[in-house]
Design a protein around this motif. Structure first.
Motif, PDB file in Angstrom:
ATOM      1  N   ASP A   1     -22.882  40.032 -12.405  1.00 29.00           N
ATOM      2  CA  ASP A   1     -24.396  40.235 -13.904  1.00 29.00           C
ATOM      3  C   ASP A   1     -23.068  40.897 -15.034  1.00 29.00           C
ATOM      4  OD1 ASP A   1     -25.621  39.196 -11.997  1.00 29.00           O
ATOM      5  OD2 ASP A   1     -26.283  41.776 -11.880  1.00 29.00           O
ATOM      6  N   GLU A   2     -22.073  41.671 -14.808  1.00 28.02           N
ATOM      7  CA  GLU A   2     -21.772  41.661 -16.058  1.00 28.02           C
ATOM      8  C   GLU A   2     -20.145  41.415 -16.619  1.00 28.02           C
ATOM      9  OE1 GLU A   2     -22.218  45.023 -17.941  1.00 28.02           O
ATOM     10  OE2 GLU A   2     -24.510  44.858 -16.695  1.00 28.02           O
ATOM     11  N   PHE A   3     -19.534  40.701 -16.245  1.00 26.93           N
ATOM     12  CA  PHE A   3     -19.052  39.895 -16.046  1.00 26.93           C
ATOM     13  C   PHE A   3     -18.335  38.139 -16.438  1.00 26.93           C
ATOM     14  CE2 PHE A   3     -17.005  45.004 -14.845  1.00 26.93           C
ATOM     15  CZ  PHE A   3     -16.351  44.526 -16.212  1.00 26.93           C
ATOM     16  N   LYS A   4     -19.737  38.006 -15.203  1.00 24.78           N
ATOM     17  CA  LYS A   4     -20.119  36.765 -15.438  1.00 24.78           C
ATOM     18  C   LYS A   4     -18.795  36.043 -15.042  1.00 24.78           C
ATOM     19  CE  LYS A   4     -23.708  36.172 -17.494  1.00 24.78           C
ATOM     20  NZ  LYS A   4     -23.896  37.830 -18.102  1.00 24.78           N
ATOM     21  N   ILE A   5     -18.251  36.902 -13.169  1.00 25.83           N
ATOM     22  CA  ILE A   5     -17.045  36.438 -12.454  1.00 25.83           C
ATOM     23  C   ILE A   5     -18.261  36.257 -10.424  1.00 25.83           C
ATOM     24  CG2 ILE A   5     -15.100  36.853 -11.133  1.00 25.83           C
ATOM     25  CD1 ILE A   5     -14.553  37.582 -14.280  1.00 25.83           C
ATOM     26  N   LEU A   6     -17.210  35.326 -10.884  1.00 24.50           N
ATOM     27  CA  LEU A   6     -17.422  35.321  -9.324  1.00 24.50           C
ATOM     28  C   LEU A   6     -16.737  36.109  -7.853  1.00 24.50           C
ATOM     29  CD1 LEU A   6     -20.266  34.875  -6.638  1.00 24.50           C
ATOM     30  CD2 LEU A   6     -19.383  32.210  -7.224  1.00 24.50           C
ATOM     31  N   LEU A   7     -16.600  36.782  -7.246  1.00 25.28           N
ATOM     32  CA  LEU A   7     -16.370  37.134  -6.203  1.00 25.28           C
ATOM     33  C   LEU A   7     -16.258  36.516  -4.350  1.00 25.28           C
ATOM     34  CD1 LEU A   7     -15.844  41.110  -7.238  1.00 25.28           C
ATOM     35  CD2 LEU A   7     -14.067  39.649  -8.159  1.00 25.28           C
ATOM     36  N   GLY A   8     -15.146  37.172  -4.080  1.00 24.79           N
ATOM     37  CA  GLY A   8     -15.620  36.892  -2.621  1.00 24.79           C
ATOM     38  C   GLY A   8     -15.591  38.064  -1.840  1.00 24.79           C
ATOM     39  N   GLU A   9     -16.461  38.124  -1.108  1.00 24.24           N
ATOM     40  CA  GLU A   9     -16.559  39.278  -0.394  1.00 24.24           C
ATOM     41  C   GLU A   9     -15.447  40.188  -0.103  1.00 24.24           C
ATOM     42  OE1 GLU A   9     -19.120  40.958   3.394  1.00 24.24           O
ATOM     43  OE2 GLU A   9     -18.795  39.364   2.965  1.00 24.24           O
ATOM     44  N   LYS A  10     -14.236  39.395   0.695  1.00 27.70           N
ATOM     45  CA  LYS A  10     -13.116  41.076   0.725  1.00 27.70           C
ATOM     46  C   LYS A  10     -12.027  40.951  -0.204  1.00 27.70           C
ATOM     47  CE  LYS A  10      -8.403  39.330   2.951  1.00 27.70           C
ATOM     48  NZ  LYS A  10      -7.403  38.538   3.695  1.00 27.70           N
ATOM     49  N   THR A  11     -12.443  40.779  -1.784  1.00 27.38           N
ATOM     50  CA  THR A  11     -11.632  40.992  -2.386  1.00 27.38           C
ATOM     51  C   THR A  11     -12.883  42.204  -3.532  1.00 27.38           C
ATOM     52  OG1 THR A  11     -11.395  38.556  -3.620  1.00 27.38           O
ATOM     53  CG2 THR A  11     -11.205  40.214  -5.238  1.00 27.38           C
ATOM     54  N   ALA A  12     -14.584  42.086  -2.505  1.00 24.45           N
ATOM     55  CA  ALA A  12     -14.902  42.367  -3.511  1.00 24.45           C
ATOM     56  C   ALA A  12     -14.900  44.610  -2.393  1.00 24.45           C
ATOM     57  CB  ALA A  12     -16.633  42.513  -3.116  1.00 24.45           C
ATOM     58  N   GLU A  13     -14.477  44.051  -0.751  1.00 27.40           N
ATOM     59  CA  GLU A  13     -14.168  45.776  -1.085  1.00 27.40           C
ATOM     60  C   GLU A  13     -12.515  45.859  -0.268  1.00 27.40           C
ATOM     61  OE1 GLU A  13     -14.102  46.734   4.308  1.00 27.40           O
ATOM     62  OE2 GLU A  13     -13.871  44.212   3.657  1.00 27.40           O
ATOM     63  N   GLU A  14     -11.742  45.472  -1.157  1.00 32.81           N
ATOM     64  CA  GLU A  14     -10.275  45.521  -1.035  1.00 32.81           C
ATOM     65  C   GLU A  14     -10.660  46.685  -2.611  1.00 32.81           C
ATOM     66  OE1 GLU A  14      -8.421  42.105  -1.703  1.00 32.81           O
ATOM     67  OE2 GLU A  14      -7.651  41.908  -0.037  1.00 32.81           O
ATOM     68  N   VAL A  15     -11.666  45.929  -3.784  1.00 32.09           N
ATOM     69  CA  VAL A  15     -11.329  46.834  -5.047  1.00 32.09           C
ATOM     70  C   VAL A  15     -12.143  48.330  -4.725  1.00 32.09           C
ATOM     71  CG1 VAL A  15     -13.623  45.417  -5.957  1.00 32.09           C
ATOM     72  CG2 VAL A  15     -11.803  46.581  -7.134  1.00 32.09           C
ATOM     73  N   LYS A  16     -13.081  48.231  -3.290  1.00 24.87           N
ATOM     74  CA  LYS A  16     -13.661  49.328  -3.428  1.00 24.87           C
ATOM     75  C   LYS A  16     -13.049  49.802  -2.577  1.00 24.87           C
ATOM     76  CE  LYS A  16     -15.455  49.267   0.792  1.00 24.87           C
ATOM     77  NZ  LYS A  16     -16.422  48.823   1.654  1.00 24.87           N
ATOM     78  N   MET A  17     -11.624  49.699  -1.925  1.00 22.82           N
ATOM     79  CA  MET A  17     -10.686  50.604  -0.920  1.00 22.82           C
ATOM     80  C   MET A  17      -9.765  51.241  -2.029  1.00 22.82           C
ATOM     81  SD  MET A  17     -10.968  48.975   2.992  1.00 22.82           S
ATOM     82  CE  MET A  17      -9.721  50.122   3.879  1.00 22.82           C
TER      83      MET A  17
END
Length: 354
Positions: free
Chosen positions: A205-221
């Motif tokens: 929504d904010e950056f108009k970029i589609l992330l994969g679930e693995k990338t989302a988990e890595e940035v969360k950690m």
């Protein structure tokens, strides 16, 4: 006399296994060896042949990178079995690895498995059947909050109220425990996986970029936080630009992660308050004195302790090694089965139909 001899024979030539069958990770404790397996609950399947090609760490490396004929699946969703056959294969694989620790292979193992609180009897039977089909001789089921409380050495059998919150991968368990039982509890599907989806939605929504679930988990950690940090953190994320369809990278901060998961964290806090509101006054008094204990991977979220202390006005403690609290509890139950038999879920023949 004969029974004692058989028991000694069984102890000498078998493995007793404790399993934390989690949505994100499966942890296995072996009596006499400690925690021997900590691997993702992920399985890679060849769609052409229907055969499993990888389990655990090997399968996780394939997530998001598989060709069309390979699929990576999580056989457990929200803490319960969603694919019975794949769960059975995964358990059989781990149990086989455990039996290769030594020569003690003559008897099928006795197994204690932790499951989320509040799951249905049908779901409990599915866990029990999957473990038996995977090679277990006897299967005992324990609710994860109780196993975690035993794992961190709380006085669960004493007439003293304690509160534990287990923030895992698929579910969060909130439980008040006293006299070897759960007084009040709530299980909700707000945990690590939900936070990953929150981050994916926010970046889209904010950056108009589609992330994969693995990338989302890595940035969360890497930079995830639920309370403003003294030093700002940032990370570079890469995904597909939804406007151009081309690869794109942007810098995201811990404030972005905090905003992304704010609604889920708020719902988690409200659920804890709901459990406290329905807890008997005498037990509330104990909790105000002893505080609330956090376990599970979510307990490692920066700022979670500060946030809960601010919202709940009670002491908050993060357990030592919160990721392994449940599996350590299953191990303690195995070591002293008769002492802790009262905390186990009744066997199938005593469960009402569901």
């Amino acid at each position: 006399m004969r029974l004692n001899w058989l028991n000694r024979l069984y102890e000498a030539f078998s493995h007793d296994i404790g399993i934390d069958l989690g949505t994100a990770n499966t942890l296995i404790y072996v009596k006499g060896h400690g925690i021997v397996i900590v691997e993702p609950s992920i399985v890679a399947i060849n769609q052409k042949t229907g055969r499993i090609v990888a389990i655990g760490n090997d399968a996780k490396q394939m997530v998001g990178r598989t060709p069309a004929h390979l699929e990576t699946v999580r056989p457990l969703v929200d803490g319960v079995i969603s694919n019975f056959e794949v769960t059975e294969e995964m358990l059989a694989y781990f149990i086989k690895r455990v039996t290769q620790l030594g020569a003690k292979k003559f008897f099928r193992p006795r197994v204690v498995i932790g499951v989320p609180s509040g799951i249905t009897n049908v779901e409990i039977r599915a866990v029990r059947d999957a473990a038996k089909n995977a090679g277990a001789r006897v299967v005992h089921i324990v609710e994860e909050p109780m196993a975690a409380a035993i794992g961190i050495r709380l006085p669960v059998h004493d007439p003293v109220g304690t509160m534990i919150v287990d923030i895992g991968g698929g579910t969060s368990d909130i439980a008040v425990i006293s006299l070897g039982g759960i007084v009040k509890s709530k299980n909700l599907r707000i945990a690590g996986d939900r936070f990953n989806q929150d981050i994916i939605s926010y970046v889209r929504d904010e950056f108009k970029i589609l992330l994969g679930e693995k990338t989302a988990e890595e940035v969360k950690m890497a930079i995830g936080a639920v309370w403003k940090q003294t030093e700002p953190m940032e990370a570079t994320i890469r995904g597909r630009d939804l406007v151009t369809g081309l690869p794109k990278e942007v810098i995201i901060t811990d404030s972005d992660i905090q905003e992304a998961i704010a609604v889920s964290i708020s719902n988690l806090v409200e659920s804890i308050k709901e459990v406290l509101e329905t807890t008997p006054p005498e037990v509330i008094s104990d909790i105000m004195n002893k505080g609330l204990i956090l376990v599970g991977g979510g307990a490692l979220f920066p700022g979670i302790k500060t946030l809960l202390e601010y919202e709940l006005k009670i002491p908050i403690t993060i357990a030592d090694d919160p990721l392994t609290a449940v599996v350590r509890g299953t191990g303690i139950i195995l070591e002293r089965l008769e002492e802790h038999r009262g905390v186990l879920v009744p066997d199938d023949d005593r469960l009402p139909p569901n």
